[in-house]
Design a protein around this motif. Structure first.
Motif, PDB file in Angstrom:
ATOM      1  N   VAL A 195       1.123  35.556  26.613  1.00  0.00           N
ATOM      2  CA  VAL A 195       2.369  34.829  26.877  1.00  0.00           C
ATOM      3  C   VAL A 195       3.491  35.411  26.017  1.00  0.00           C
ATOM      4  N   LEU A 196       3.221  35.542  24.729  1.00  0.00           N
ATOM      5  CA  LEU A 196       4.265  35.940  23.785  1.00  0.00           C
ATOM      6  C   LEU A 196       4.771  37.367  23.993  1.00  0.00           C
ATOM      7  N   ALA A 238       0.725  28.183  23.747  1.00  0.00           N
ATOM      8  CA  ALA A 238       1.571  29.370  23.898  1.00  0.00           C
ATOM      9  C   ALA A 238       1.697  30.160  22.601  1.00  0.00           C
ATOM     10  N   ALA A 239       1.791  29.492  21.469  1.00  0.00           N
ATOM     11  CA  ALA A 239       1.968  30.174  20.185  1.00  0.00           C
ATOM     12  C   ALA A 239       0.751  31.009  19.790  1.00  0.00           C
ATOM     13  N   GLU A 240      -0.391  30.765  20.454  1.00  0.00           N
ATOM     14  CA  GLU A 240      -1.638  31.477  20.140  1.00  0.00           C
ATOM     15  C   GLU A 240      -1.983  32.536  21.173  1.00  0.00           C
ATOM     16  N   ARG A 241      -1.172  32.701  22.188  1.00  0.00           N
ATOM     17  CA  ARG A 241      -1.518  33.560  23.314  1.00  0.00           C
ATOM     18  C   ARG A 241      -0.628  34.788  23.384  1.00  0.00           C
ATOM     19  N   PRO A 283     -10.990  40.570  33.924  1.00  0.00           N
ATOM     20  CA  PRO A 283      -9.719  40.645  33.213  1.00  0.00           C
ATOM     21  C   PRO A 283      -8.568  40.066  34.043  1.00  0.00           C
ATOM     22  N   PHE A 284      -7.578  39.586  33.339  1.00  0.00           N
ATOM     23  CA  PHE A 284      -6.388  39.013  33.953  1.00  0.00           C
ATOM     24  C   PHE A 284      -5.257  40.021  33.997  1.00  0.00           C
ATOM     25  N   LEU A 285      -4.399  39.882  34.978  1.00  0.00           N
ATOM     26  CA  LEU A 285      -3.066  40.450  34.929  1.00  0.00           C
ATOM     27  C   LEU A 285      -2.151  39.291  34.554  1.00  0.00           C
ATOM     28  N   ASN A 286      -1.243  39.537  33.600  1.00  0.00           N
ATOM     29  CA  ASN A 286      -0.338  38.499  33.114  1.00  0.00           C
ATOM     30  C   ASN A 286       1.091  38.998  33.097  1.00  0.00           C
ATOM     31  N   ALA A 287       2.014  38.083  33.317  1.00  0.00           N
ATOM     32  CA  ALA A 287       3.446  38.366  33.228  1.00  0.00           C
ATOM     33  C   ALA A 287       4.157  37.067  32.887  1.00  0.00           C
ATOM     34  N   VAL A 288       5.425  37.199  32.518  1.00  0.00           N
ATOM     35  CA  VAL A 288       6.267  36.037  32.228  1.00  0.00           C
ATOM     36  C   VAL A 288       7.505  36.115  33.109  1.00  0.00           C
ATOM     37  N   VAL A 289       7.930  34.956  33.594  1.00  0.00           N
ATOM     38  CA  VAL A 289       9.128  34.831  34.401  1.00  0.00           C
ATOM     39  C   VAL A 289      10.117  33.944  33.652  1.00  0.00           C
ATOM     40  N   LEU A 290      11.364  34.391  33.597  1.00  0.00           N
ATOM     41  CA  LEU A 290      12.449  33.557  33.073  1.00  0.00           C
ATOM     42  C   LEU A 290      13.256  33.052  34.261  1.00  0.00           C
ATOM     43  N   PRO A 315      21.530  18.997  34.583  1.00  0.00           N
ATOM     44  CA  PRO A 315      21.663  20.038  33.569  1.00  0.00           C
ATOM     45  C   PRO A 315      20.916  21.300  33.979  1.00  0.00           C
ATOM     46  N   ILE A 316      21.432  22.417  33.556  1.00  0.00           N
ATOM     47  CA  ILE A 316      20.750  23.684  33.791  1.00  0.00           C
ATOM     48  C   ILE A 316      19.864  23.950  32.588  1.00  0.00           C
ATOM     49  N   ARG A 317      18.597  24.226  32.850  1.00  0.00           N
ATOM     50  CA  ARG A 317      17.648  24.488  31.776  1.00  0.00           C
ATOM     51  C   ARG A 317      17.071  25.890  31.935  1.00  0.00           C
ATOM     52  N   ARG A 318      16.896  26.570  30.806  1.00  0.00           N
ATOM     53  CA  ARG A 318      16.178  27.850  30.794  1.00  0.00           C
ATOM     54  C   ARG A 318      14.695  27.528  30.792  1.00  0.00           C
ATOM     55  N   VAL A 319      13.961  28.192  31.672  1.00  0.00           N
ATOM     56  CA  VAL A 319      12.532  27.967  31.832  1.00  0.00           C
ATOM     57  C   VAL A 319      11.781  29.262  31.576  1.00  0.00           C
ATOM     58  N   VAL A 320      10.655  29.141  30.879  1.00  0.00           N
ATOM     59  CA  VAL A 320       9.746  30.259  30.686  1.00  0.00           C
ATOM     60  C   VAL A 320       8.433  29.868  31.358  1.00  0.00           C
ATOM     61  N   LEU A 321       7.986  30.713  32.303  1.00  0.00           N
ATOM     62  CA  LEU A 321       6.735  30.476  33.012  1.00  0.00           C
ATOM     63  C   LEU A 321       5.801  31.654  32.773  1.00  0.00           C
ATOM     64  N   SER A 322       4.546  31.357  32.576  1.00  0.00           N
ATOM     65  CA  SER A 322       3.535  32.394  32.405  1.00  0.00           C
ATOM     66  C   SER A 322       2.702  32.476  33.679  1.00  0.00           C
ATOM     67  N   LEU A 323       2.497  33.706  34.156  1.00  0.00           N
ATOM     68  CA  LEU A 323       1.700  33.939  35.357  1.00  0.00           C
ATOM     69  C   LEU A 323       0.424  34.682  34.978  1.00  0.00           C
ATOM     70  N   GLY A 324      -0.671  34.336  35.636  1.00  0.00           N
ATOM     71  CA  GLY A 324      -1.923  35.050  35.409  1.00  0.00           C
ATOM     72  C   GLY A 324      -2.784  35.030  36.654  1.00  0.00           C
ATOM     73  N   SER A 325      -3.587  36.101  36.805  1.00  0.00           N
ATOM     74  CA  SER A 325      -4.502  36.184  37.945  1.00  0.00           C
ATOM     75  C   SER A 325      -5.674  37.072  37.574  1.00  0.00           C
ATOM     76  N   ASN A 326      -6.900  36.611  37.871  1.00  0.00           N
ATOM     77  CA  ASN A 326      -8.061  37.481  37.685  1.00  0.00           C
ATOM     78  C   ASN A 326      -9.024  37.453  38.873  1.00  0.00           C
ATOM     79  N   LEU A 327      -8.569  36.957  39.998  1.00  0.00           N
ATOM     80  CA  LEU A 327      -9.365  36.979  41.225  1.00  0.00           C
ATOM     81  C   LEU A 327      -8.501  37.478  42.381  1.00  0.00           C
TER      82      LEU A 327
END
Length: 188
Positions: free
Chosen positions: A146-147, A140-143, A75-82, A21-33
């Protein structure tokens, strides 16, 4: 969010077979170093190079203050990938951990500084509650980090078992997020 365009396709997670099956995925990326932008771009590239993973969108980048991190964390840099994938959730998790390791991720302390964090937020409508993998991501619902990036890509998306991300984001707000207009992550 549907798991597959055809609900009659056999789920290869439980039955060995050629159809996946093909699934939609949500990934959160973060980096602070380290080189935070390069780390995030490297994660996008690595995910896009993964067989049976098709990255479809990358969010704007936000800078955020660390959440639940040790004192002195930067501080972090954050992004989301679909992405769309035919990989099982466990196989995708293994790939995410390998990408983190390739960028020098050290797992010394919980929520400690890191070169790269690649978190599975949702994998189709999969639910998991094992020591290795909880889906959907339990925090995820608290971040906002991510949202908000996810909302930028899919304003009508829903977080499984939590509700529309627009409503979740309205509850928690976006304080502490700064859009980094000078940083753009690209698809290969």
């Amino acid at each position: 969010m549907t798991e597959t365009p055809n609900p009659n396709i056999v789920d290869a997670d439980t039955i060995t077979g050629e159809m996946h099956p093909i699934r939609r995925v949500v990934l959160s990326l973060g980096s602070n170093l380290g080189s935070r932008t390069d780390n995030l771009q490297g994660a996008v590239n690595s995910l896009a190079d993964t067989p049976d993973v098709w990255v479809t969108a990358v969010s704007p980048v936000y800078e955020t203050q660390p959440v639940d991190a040790p004192p002195g964390s930067g501080p972090f840099l954050n992004a989301v990938v679909l992405a769309d994938t035919t990989l099982s959730a466990r196989t995708l998790l293994d790939r995410c951990l390998a990408v983190e390791d390739a960028f020098g991720r050290e797992r010394v302390e919980a929520n400690g500084p890191r070169t790269l964090d690649v978190d599975l937020i949702v994998v189709g409508d999969r639910r998991s509650a094992t020591d290795e993998l909880t889906l959907p991501h339990p925090k995820a619902a608290e971040r906002a980090f991510v949202l908000k990036p996810w909302f930028d890509l899919e304003p009508d998306a829903e977080l499984l078992d939590a509700g529309p991300i627009s409503e979740l984001l309205a509850k928690i707000g976006v304080d502490g997020l700064t859009l980094k207009e000078d940083i753009e992550l690209t698809l290969q």
